[in-house]
Scaffold this motif. Structure first.
Motif, PDB file in Angstrom:
ATOM      1  N   MET A 242      28.804   4.698  -7.251  1.00 28.12           N
ATOM      2  CA  MET A 242      29.281   5.774  -6.364  1.00 28.12           C
ATOM      3  C   MET A 242      28.224   6.871  -6.258  1.00 28.12           C
ATOM      4  SD  MET A 242      31.776   7.544  -4.833  1.00 28.12           S
ATOM      5  CE  MET A 242      32.643   9.094  -4.798  1.00 28.12           C
ATOM      6  N   HIS A 243      27.789   7.133  -5.041  1.00 27.31           N
ATOM      7  CA  HIS A 243      26.785   8.173  -4.831  1.00 27.31           C
ATOM      8  C   HIS A 243      27.251   9.194  -3.801  1.00 27.31           C
ATOM      9  CE1 HIS A 243      24.218   5.162  -6.853  1.00 27.31           C
ATOM     10  NE2 HIS A 243      23.633   6.247  -7.353  1.00 27.31           N
ATOM     11  N   TYR A 244      26.601  10.346  -3.851  1.00 24.67           N
ATOM     12  CA  TYR A 244      26.948  11.445  -2.950  1.00 24.67           C
ATOM     13  C   TYR A 244      25.793  11.727  -2.013  1.00 24.67           C
ATOM     14  CZ  TYR A 244      30.611  12.208  -6.414  1.00 24.67           C
ATOM     15  OH  TYR A 244      31.683  12.040  -7.260  1.00 24.67           O
TER      16      TYR A 244
ATOM     17  N   ARG B  35      23.284  28.242  -8.792  1.00 25.59           N
ATOM     18  CA  ARG B  35      23.268  26.915  -9.408  1.00 25.59           C
ATOM     19  C   ARG B  35      22.853  25.822  -8.435  1.00 25.59           C
ATOM     20  NH1 ARG B  35      29.085  26.103 -11.299  1.00 25.59           N
ATOM     21  NH2 ARG B  35      29.440  27.233  -9.358  1.00 25.59           N
ATOM     22  N   LEU B  36      22.763  26.154  -7.146  1.00 24.07           N
ATOM     23  CA  LEU B  36      22.351  25.134  -6.164  1.00 24.07           C
ATOM     24  C   LEU B  36      20.855  25.187  -5.871  1.00 24.07           C
ATOM     25  CD1 LEU B  36      25.302  25.105  -3.614  1.00 24.07           C
ATOM     26  CD2 LEU B  36      24.763  23.428  -5.381  1.00 24.07           C
ATOM     27  N   GLU B  37      20.134  26.029  -6.587  1.00 29.02           N
ATOM     28  CA  GLU B  37      18.682  26.067  -6.413  1.00 29.02           C
ATOM     29  C   GLU B  37      18.121  24.669  -6.631  1.00 29.02           C
ATOM     30  OE1 GLU B  37      16.440  28.871  -8.702  1.00 29.02           O
ATOM     31  OE2 GLU B  37      17.480  30.570  -7.759  1.00 29.02           O
ATOM     32  N   GLY B  38      17.268  24.239  -5.710  1.00 31.23           N
ATOM     33  CA  GLY B  38      16.672  22.920  -5.846  1.00 31.23           C
ATOM     34  C   GLY B  38      17.383  21.870  -5.001  1.00 31.23           C
ATOM     35  N   MET B  39      18.540  22.212  -4.456  1.00 29.10           N
ATOM     36  CA  MET B  39      19.228  21.277  -3.564  1.00 29.10           C
ATOM     37  C   MET B  39      18.355  21.034  -2.325  1.00 29.10           C
ATOM     38  SD  MET B  39      23.090  21.685  -2.039  1.00 29.10           S
ATOM     39  CE  MET B  39      23.899  20.359  -1.146  1.00 29.10           C
TER      40      MET B  39
ATOM     41  N   ARG C  98      26.180  16.825  -9.864  1.00 32.94           N
ATOM     42  CA  ARG C  98      26.284  18.224 -10.267  1.00 32.94           C
ATOM     43  C   ARG C  98      26.378  19.131  -9.041  1.00 32.94           C
ATOM     44  NH1 ARG C  98      22.476  22.204 -11.177  1.00 32.94           N
ATOM     45  NH2 ARG C  98      23.256  23.888 -12.526  1.00 32.94           N
ATOM     46  N   GLU C  99      25.471  18.895  -8.071  1.00 32.21           N
ATOM     47  CA  GLU C  99      25.498  19.693  -6.846  1.00 32.21           C
ATOM     48  C   GLU C  99      26.822  19.501  -6.110  1.00 32.21           C
ATOM     49  OE1 GLU C  99      20.650  19.348  -6.048  1.00 32.21           O
ATOM     50  OE2 GLU C  99      22.049  17.992  -5.055  1.00 32.21           O
ATOM     51  N   TRP C 100      27.282  18.272  -6.103  1.00 35.07           N
ATOM     52  CA  TRP C 100      28.553  17.948  -5.433  1.00 35.07           C
ATOM     53  C   TRP C 100      29.689  18.774  -6.031  1.00 35.07           C
ATOM     54  CZ3 TRP C 100      29.561  14.989  -1.187  1.00 35.07           C
ATOM     55  CH2 TRP C 100      30.899  14.690  -0.936  1.00 35.07           C
ATOM     56  N   ASP C 101      29.753  18.771  -7.354  1.00 30.76           N
ATOM     57  CA  ASP C 101      30.830  19.490  -8.041  1.00 30.76           C
ATOM     58  C   ASP C 101      30.744  20.998  -7.804  1.00 30.76           C
ATOM     59  OD1 ASP C 101      31.873  17.137  -8.993  1.00 30.76           O
ATOM     60  OD2 ASP C 101      30.893  17.267 -10.946  1.00 30.76           O
TER      61      ASP C 101
ATOM     62  N   SER D 259      40.815  26.331  -2.881  1.00 29.92           N
ATOM     63  CA  SER D 259      41.927  25.698  -2.182  1.00 29.92           C
ATOM     64  C   SER D 259      41.464  24.490  -1.378  1.00 29.92           C
ATOM     65  CB  SER D 259      42.578  26.705  -1.237  1.00 29.92           C
ATOM     66  OG  SER D 259      41.607  27.180  -0.323  1.00 29.92           O
ATOM     67  N   GLY D 260      40.185  24.166  -1.554  1.00 28.50           N
ATOM     68  CA  GLY D 260      39.632  23.058  -0.774  1.00 28.50           C
ATOM     69  C   GLY D 260      39.976  21.721  -1.380  1.00 28.50           C
ATOM     70  N   ILE D 261      39.171  20.732  -1.053  1.00 30.28           N
ATOM     71  CA  ILE D 261      39.455  19.394  -1.512  1.00 30.28           C
ATOM     72  C   ILE D 261      39.001  19.220  -2.948  1.00 30.28           C
ATOM     73  CG2 ILE D 261      39.379  18.349   0.731  1.00 30.28           C
ATOM     74  CD1 ILE D 261      36.550  17.886   0.454  1.00 30.28           C
ATOM     75  N   THR D 262      39.594  18.271  -3.627  1.00 32.10           N
ATOM     76  CA  THR D 262      39.218  18.004  -5.009  1.00 32.10           C
ATOM     77  C   THR D 262      38.159  16.924  -5.058  1.00 32.10           C
ATOM     78  OG1 THR D 262      40.951  16.359  -5.192  1.00 32.10           O
ATOM     79  CG2 THR D 262      41.503  18.587  -5.848  1.00 32.10           C
ATOM     80  N   LYS D 263      37.578  16.761  -6.217  1.00 28.27           N
ATOM     81  CA  LYS D 263      36.558  15.731  -6.391  1.00 28.27           C
ATOM     82  C   LYS D 263      37.133  14.375  -6.017  1.00 28.27           C
ATOM     83  CE  LYS D 263      33.370  13.937  -9.800  1.00 28.27           C
ATOM     84  NZ  LYS D 263      32.910  14.018 -11.175  1.00 28.27           N
ATOM     85  N   GLY D 264      36.367  13.623  -5.256  1.00 28.19           N
ATOM     86  CA  GLY D 264      36.856  12.337  -4.794  1.00 28.19           C
ATOM     87  C   GLY D 264      37.269  12.423  -3.334  1.00 28.19           C
ATOM     88  N   GLY D 265      37.351  13.647  -2.842  1.00 33.91           N
ATOM     89  CA  GLY D 265      37.582  13.811  -1.420  1.00 33.91           C
ATOM     90  C   GLY D 265      39.035  13.954  -1.022  1.00 33.91           C
ATOM     91  N   LYS D 266      39.964  13.798  -1.975  1.00 37.55           N
ATOM     92  CA  LYS D 266      41.391  13.916  -1.622  1.00 37.55           C
ATOM     93  C   LYS D 266      41.805  15.393  -1.582  1.00 37.55           C
ATOM     94  CE  LYS D 266      42.950   9.462  -2.101  1.00 37.55           C
ATOM     95  NZ  LYS D 266      41.777   8.764  -1.571  1.00 37.55           N
ATOM     96  N   ARG D 267      42.770  15.654  -0.745  1.00 38.64           N
ATOM     97  CA  ARG D 267      43.326  17.009  -0.730  1.00 38.64           C
ATOM     98  C   ARG D 267      44.179  17.208  -1.981  1.00 38.64           C
ATOM     99  NH1 ARG D 267      42.532  18.307   4.739  1.00 38.64           N
ATOM    100  NH2 ARG D 267      42.481  16.416   5.958  1.00 38.64           N
ATOM    101  N   PRO D 268      44.297  18.455  -2.431  1.00 37.73           N
ATOM    102  CA  PRO D 268      45.095  18.718  -3.638  1.00 37.73           C
ATOM    103  C   PRO D 268      46.560  18.344  -3.402  1.00 37.73           C
ATOM    104  CG  PRO D 268      43.884  20.687  -2.946  1.00 37.73           C
ATOM    105  CD  PRO D 268      43.682  19.653  -1.892  1.00 37.73           C
TER     106      PRO D 268
END
Length: 162
Positions: A1-3, A121-125, A142-145, A153-162
């Motif tokens: 699984m990649h982002y 924390r996104l320096e280097g993206m 890490r960047e994804w998280d 209130s956005g989406i959770t990891k994995g792309g699903k809504r809360p």
DNA sequence: GCCAACGTTGGC
DNA sequence: GCCAACGTTGGC
């Protein structure tokens, strides 16, 4: 699984267009850069990608899409009437590929470029690198998280809504 | 609309 | 294989 992160000019195809598309699903044709193509080729079904609008204000990440079909030949390279036509590409060995994606959650509101730049924390993206032009780019877990954490209130990891 | 940064092309 | 010229991308 990649982002991943996928850039689009909203005047060509926007997040809104995706939401209006049948099945909230679309092809991703027109990539004509070798490095970006190589990233397209390494995408796997189920991988997730940020959907980023470039060029038009506000530049921002609008949501997440899931890769639902892995790389296959992009037919527009063989179509002389297409803006993506490539006379040098042979049908026997297509030079360009495309994938298919479907919507997997929206950020509300979208996470703007200045907001991303403001996150230390996104320096280097790759997206934030000076002179970065890649339209398809890898994103680390890490960047994804970190990006996801910018919308409580956005989406959770994995792309699903809360 | 400007312009810096980058990728690609083509002459040599 | 170098590199100048050119076209494109994309932030501002």
């Amino acid at each position: 699984m990649h982002y991943w992160l996928m850039k689009t000019d909203p005047d060509v195809y926007s997040w809104r267009d995706l939401l209006a598309a049948p099945g909230r699903r679309t092809t991703w044709e027109g990539v004509r850069n070798f490095q970006a193509r190589n990233f397209l080729r390494s995408m796997r079904e189920g991988d997730l990608a940020f959907w980023y609008h470039s060029v038009t204000m506000p530049q921002a990440i609008y949501g997440v899409v899931r890769i639902v079909r892995e790389a296959y030949a992009d037919p527009t390279q063989f179509d002389p009437t297409s803006r993506y036509f490539d006379p040098a590409s042979q049908e026997s060995s297509p030079r360009w590929v495309m994938v298919e994606v479907e919507e997997a959650g929206a950020f509300e509101p979208a996470i703007t470029l200045p907001e991303l730049r403001g996150e230390v924390r996104l320096e280097g993206m790759e997206l934030l690198r000076r002179g970065s032009r890649l339209s398809i780019q890898p994103v680390t877990e890490r960047e994804w998280d970190i990006v996801l954490s910018m919308r409580e209130s956005g989406i959770t990891k994995g792309g699903k809504r809360p």
